[in-house]
Design an enzyme around this catalytic site. Structure first.
Site, PDB file in Angstrom:
ATOM      1  CG  HIS A 170      -0.269  -0.216   2.519  1.00 20.04           C
ATOM      2  ND1 HIS A 170       0.586   0.721   3.060  1.00 20.04           N
ATOM      3  CD2 HIS A 170      -0.294  -1.250   3.396  1.00 20.04           C
ATOM      4  CE1 HIS A 170       1.034   0.279   4.215  1.00 20.04           C
ATOM      5  NE2 HIS A 170       0.532  -0.923   4.448  1.00 20.04           N
ATOM      6  CD  GLU A 171      -1.764   6.043  -1.086  1.00 25.10           C
ATOM      7  OE1 GLU A 171      -1.485   7.176  -0.648  1.00 25.10           O
ATOM      8  OE2 GLU A 171      -2.925   5.668  -1.365  1.00 25.10           O
ATOM      9  CG  HIS A 230       4.316  -1.668   1.980  1.00 23.92           C
ATOM     10  ND1 HIS A 230       2.980  -1.980   1.942  1.00 23.92           N
ATOM     11  CD2 HIS A 230       4.834  -2.372   3.006  1.00 23.92           C
ATOM     12  CE1 HIS A 230       2.703  -2.862   2.891  1.00 23.92           C
ATOM     13  NE2 HIS A 230       3.810  -3.115   3.568  1.00 23.92           N
ATOM     14  CE  LYS A 244       0.335  -0.139  10.047  1.00 21.35           C
ATOM     15  NZ  LYS A 244       0.066  -1.268  10.983  1.00 21.35           N
TER      16      LYS A 244
END
EC number: 6.3.2.1
Lengths: 282, 282
Positions: free
Chosen positions: B34-35, B37, B149
């Site tokens: 996803h964005e 990564h 995160k």
């Protein structure tokens, strides 16, 4: 020869050599150098552009009551010997340089570590794996050289490299011996005159065991018994262990075959000596 | 973009680039990109000559009953996204390639690993440390990029690198979020529509806690209670934990000060979500 004591100095040396595209050979030692160490350095010299030797008596691989404090040290002499063997950089860190704070990582070696010396020295090979990991990361060697007198150590390091994919080729180098067959060891200085005269029987006992196997006796129990009997009657030392195992896996054998190690450890008044023969039977 | 599945192919790629003196940036992932990564890959692209991305769902970091088998995978889509983010080499090994036989080395993370997610996922960070060690050795990166995160994962990896002297600079990259504040995560696909609408309250609760601390409330218990109360009444999920700890050491605090992390994990029907804010109070 450059002598460095700190990690930043070492890394600067390594980075310069890596950027120049030079191949690095590493010889990790605990110092008090003898011809065994020098043969590693000479082999590294032939096979690499740059030779880094490290001298570090690693507290992590000594157990309580072992000889960490009194392990022989002679840095002045070591520097001269290392230089004469063609070492380019000698890394001699203090304990605080290598272990500045408690590590958040514990490395535990299984399988190969709980036999032979590992059984008598719990945690020893965990300490070896940890310091070798750190030295590999600090020196980024293409090749690293270890003596086969410490055959179990070599098996553990080969397994470490394989298990964790280190980009290092580890090379085991034949044991260098005194004329009477005693393996060179920094710990030989602990021997009394009488013990020194009897110590070559360690290697003789192992030769006897291997010959017995080669002549057709395939029972590990019998081979070990014969080796042990010879040690008991000739070496004048307490026998710590005699073992016959597969190599490098160090698994017990039902009968002597394939690549094996016959290894023994004996205890004199102030020195525990180890020796081994790695051999093949098809 | 080169896609390689085996270690020999990867090593050949790495050796060629190293010999040419090119700097390597590594982006380790578990895929289903996803964005978040892609922002790591883009940063790596700017700061290095070569970008290697790895996609490997590492069984060693999943516990029994966790989502290893059903972890989302979509290699075809991942390849396109990686190529578009400027990745030069995508390493996508099978489990057998990474773990061909039982390892003789076990790595155990202490301190930073037994808090937060570590307490709920025993062995998780040992698995992370092991696979990151292997990937670092296989790709020999100058820099490696990880999302913040997974702030505890980043703390563990930073501690791993420091403890074992890896010649790698690790870089933590800010969390990428949806417009409503939900942190991007491969596991967001597990959310039902209703859960998805409530999930942004995870970040809101953490913001509330941090604001409370910034406005002068220094008691960790009160800050956590407030955050927890907000989650209980808004997020529609079971609260797994809310924690305020020093960062990156992850030690409990007597009062809120210095560099800290406020972190929480909540459980929806099929997804466990984590989020955090790292902040400073002097």
């Amino acid at each position: 020869m450059k002598v460095v004591k700190t990690i930043p100095e070492l890394k600067e040396f390594v980075q310069t050599e890596k950027k120049a595209g030079r191949q690095i050979g590493l010889v990790p030692t605990m110092g008090f150098l003898h011809e065994g160490h020098l043969s590693l350095a000479e082999k590294a010299r032939k096979e690499n552009d740059i030779v880094i030797m490290t001298i570090f008596v690693n507290p992590l691989q000594f157990g309580p009551g072992e000889d960490f404090e009194r392990y022989p040290r002679d840095l002045e002499r070591d520097e001269k010997l290392a230089a004469s063997a063609g070492v380019d950089c000698l890394f001699v860190p203090e304990v605080e340089e290598m272990y500045p704070q408690p590590s958040i990582i514990t490395m535990t070696v299984t399988g190969r570590a709980d036999k032979l010396c590992g059984e008598k020295r719990p945690g020893h090979f965990d300490g070896v794996a940890t310091v070798v990991t750190k030295l590999f990361h600090l020196t980024e060697p293409d090749k690293a050289y270890f003596g086969l007198k410490d055959a179990q150590q070599f098996a553990v390091i080969a397994g470490l490299v394989e298990s964790l994919n280190f980009p290092v080729e580890v090379i085991g180098v034949e044991t260098i011996r005194e004329e009477d067959g005693l393996a060179k060891s920094s710990r030989n200085v602990y021997l009394t005159e009488d013990e020194r005269s009897k110590a070559p029987h360690l290697q003789k006992a192992l030769q006897l065991g291997v010959q017995t196997a080669e002549r057709g006796k395939k029972s590990p129990a019998e081979i070990k018994q014969l080796t042990n009997d010879y040690l008991q009657s000739h070496a004048g030392a307490a026998v710590d262990y005699v073992e016959l195992l597969s190599y490098p896996e160090l698994e017990p054998l039902e009968k002597a075959h394939g690549k094996m190690i016959l290894a023994a450890a004996i205890k004199y008044s102030k020195a525990r000596l180890i020796d081994n023969i790695i051999f093949n039977l098809n």
